[in-house]
Design an enzyme around this catalytic site. Structure first.
Site, PDB file in Angstrom:
ATOM      1  N   ASN A 196       0.631  -1.021  -0.111  1.00 43.45           N
ATOM      2  CA  ASN A 196       0.423  -0.318  -0.189  1.00 43.45           C
ATOM      3  C   ASN A 196       0.856   1.352   0.000  1.00 43.45           C
ATOM      4  O   ASN A 196       0.569   2.348  -1.128  1.00 43.45           O
ATOM      5  CB  ASN A 196      -0.610   0.263   0.709  1.00 43.45           C
ATOM      6  CG  ASN A 196      -2.123  -0.797   0.996  1.00 43.45           C
ATOM      7  OD1 ASN A 196      -2.930   0.223   0.385  1.00 43.45           O
ATOM      8  ND2 ASN A 196      -2.250  -1.986   1.133  1.00 43.45           N
ATOM      9  N   ASN A 252      -5.823   5.527   8.156  1.00 40.62           N
ATOM     10  CA  ASN A 252      -5.803   4.437   7.900  1.00 40.62           C
ATOM     11  C   ASN A 252      -6.570   3.085   6.883  1.00 40.62           C
ATOM     12  O   ASN A 252      -7.498   3.505   6.300  1.00 40.62           O
ATOM     13  CB  ASN A 252      -5.473   3.185   9.249  1.00 40.62           C
ATOM     14  CG  ASN A 252      -6.007   2.281   9.328  1.00 40.62           C
ATOM     15  OD1 ASN A 252      -4.299   1.533   9.455  1.00 40.62           O
ATOM     16  ND2 ASN A 252      -6.347   1.011   9.872  1.00 40.62           N
ATOM     17  N   HIS A 308      -8.134  -0.341   6.080  1.00 37.17           N
ATOM     18  CA  HIS A 308      -7.719  -1.747   6.752  1.00 37.17           C
ATOM     19  C   HIS A 308      -8.934  -3.079   5.540  1.00 37.17           C
ATOM     20  O   HIS A 308     -10.400  -2.227   4.854  1.00 37.17           O
ATOM     21  CB  HIS A 308      -8.983  -1.608   7.673  1.00 37.17           C
ATOM     22  CG  HIS A 308      -9.562  -2.944   8.251  1.00 37.17           C
ATOM     23  ND1 HIS A 308      -8.697  -3.476   9.057  1.00 37.17           N
ATOM     24  CD2 HIS A 308     -10.991  -3.360   8.671  1.00 37.17           C
ATOM     25  CE1 HIS A 308      -9.451  -4.523   9.621  1.00 37.17           C
ATOM     26  NE2 HIS A 308     -10.819  -4.825   9.478  1.00 37.17           N
ATOM     27  N   SER A 333     -11.666  -0.813   2.847  1.00 32.53           N
ATOM     28  CA  SER A 333     -11.871   0.899   3.739  1.00 32.53           C
ATOM     29  C   SER A 333     -10.819   1.899   4.741  1.00 32.53           C
ATOM     30  O   SER A 333     -10.094   1.186   4.996  1.00 32.53           O
ATOM     31  CB  SER A 333     -13.012   0.665   5.078  1.00 32.53           C
ATOM     32  OG  SER A 333     -13.650  -0.310   4.638  1.00 32.53           O
ATOM     33  N   ASP A 342      -9.694   0.321  13.965  1.00 40.49           N
ATOM     34  CA  ASP A 342     -10.834   0.010  13.229  1.00 40.49           C
ATOM     35  C   ASP A 342     -11.901   0.649  12.949  1.00 40.49           C
ATOM     36  O   ASP A 342     -12.771   0.459  12.850  1.00 40.49           O
ATOM     37  CB  ASP A 342     -10.336  -1.542  12.995  1.00 40.49           C
ATOM     38  CG  ASP A 342      -8.925  -2.155  12.200  1.00 40.49           C
ATOM     39  OD1 ASP A 342      -8.755  -1.221  12.167  1.00 40.49           O
ATOM     40  OD2 ASP A 342      -8.821  -3.111  12.469  1.00 40.49           O
TER      41      ASP A 342
END
Ligand code: GRF
Length: 217
Positions: free
Chosen positions: A16, A110, A112, A139, A148
């Site tokens: 990522n 972040n 997830h 997400s 999260d």
């Protein structure tokens, strides 16, 4: 254009991170990746970042034992030294104290690998298969003290196939992650996100037609 200065925090592979770095190479992208920071000295993503001529840093959590705030203060020093304005967590496997989250409120996001709020925590693809969902995905969300959780900026979905394993599902979701993370960072850096009642509003976003049916019938 003045680009926002971004640090990407990783613990491992860093695919990522690489997607963010690639997107940020576009002159029109509103953010620059100025630092890749890992809590694990052996993270493979560090070499990837160096190959892309991105500065790297290691703040090894193990050195700080149970003193999470000391670990976070060391990270904070590095972030400040690089004049970082936004933080992207990309497979960063440490939980933060409220002290650190507070410092980066609305400036830390972040990714997830699930359609939140479903399947928080680890082994999300296994969780999705066990639950028998037909649609799964990823997400991007703002980081808040709860794990999260936090306002959702972007989501992407894939259909779950009858013969999927956690590994095959993970591979298709990862491809989605690599699309939505740069998109979400771009929106944040461009100042196009406002949070209203815990929900993200995206300025100038096109209207997805609201249809997402799996299986196609
Ligand atoms: C990704 O699936 C991400 O969503 C999750 O951890 C994984 C990290 O992969 N938080 P990579 O290091 O970005 O390749």
């Amino acid at each position: 254009m003045i680009k926002k200065r971004v640090a990407v925090l990783i613990s491992g592979r860093g695919s990522n991170m690489a997607a963010l770095v690639a997107a940020a190479q576009d002159a029109a992208f509103p953010a620059a990746i100025v630092l890749v920071l890992s809590n694990r000295p052996g993270a493979a993503g560090l070499a990837t970042a160096r190959d892309c001529a991105i500065e790297t840093a290691v703040v090894d959590h193990a050195v700080y034992g149970r003193d999470r705030e000391a670990f976070e203060r060391a990270m904070q020093e590095r972030l400040e030294a690089h004049r970082v304005e936004l933080v992207c967590l990309a497979g960063f496997m440490r939980l933060f104290t409220p002290w650190f989250v507070d410092r980066w409120q609305r400036r830390m996001i972040n990714i997830h690998p699930a359609l939140l709020p479903a399947f928080r925590g680890l082994d999300t693809h296994q969780q999705a298969l066990a639950a028998g969902v037909k649609i799964h995905g990823a997400s991007v969300h703002f980081v808040v003290p709860d794990m999260d959780a936090g306002p959702i900026i972007a989501q992407g979905a894939v259909a779950v196939r009858d013969d999927d394993t956690a590994a095959t599902l993970a591979a298709r979701v990862l491809a989605i992650e690599h699309r939505i993370y740069p998109a979400a960072l771009s929106l944040l850096a461009a100042g196009r996100i406002t949070i209203v009642d815990g929900r993200c509003r995206i300025e100038g976003a096109g209207d997805a037609d609201g249809r997402l049916l799996v299986p196609e019938v």
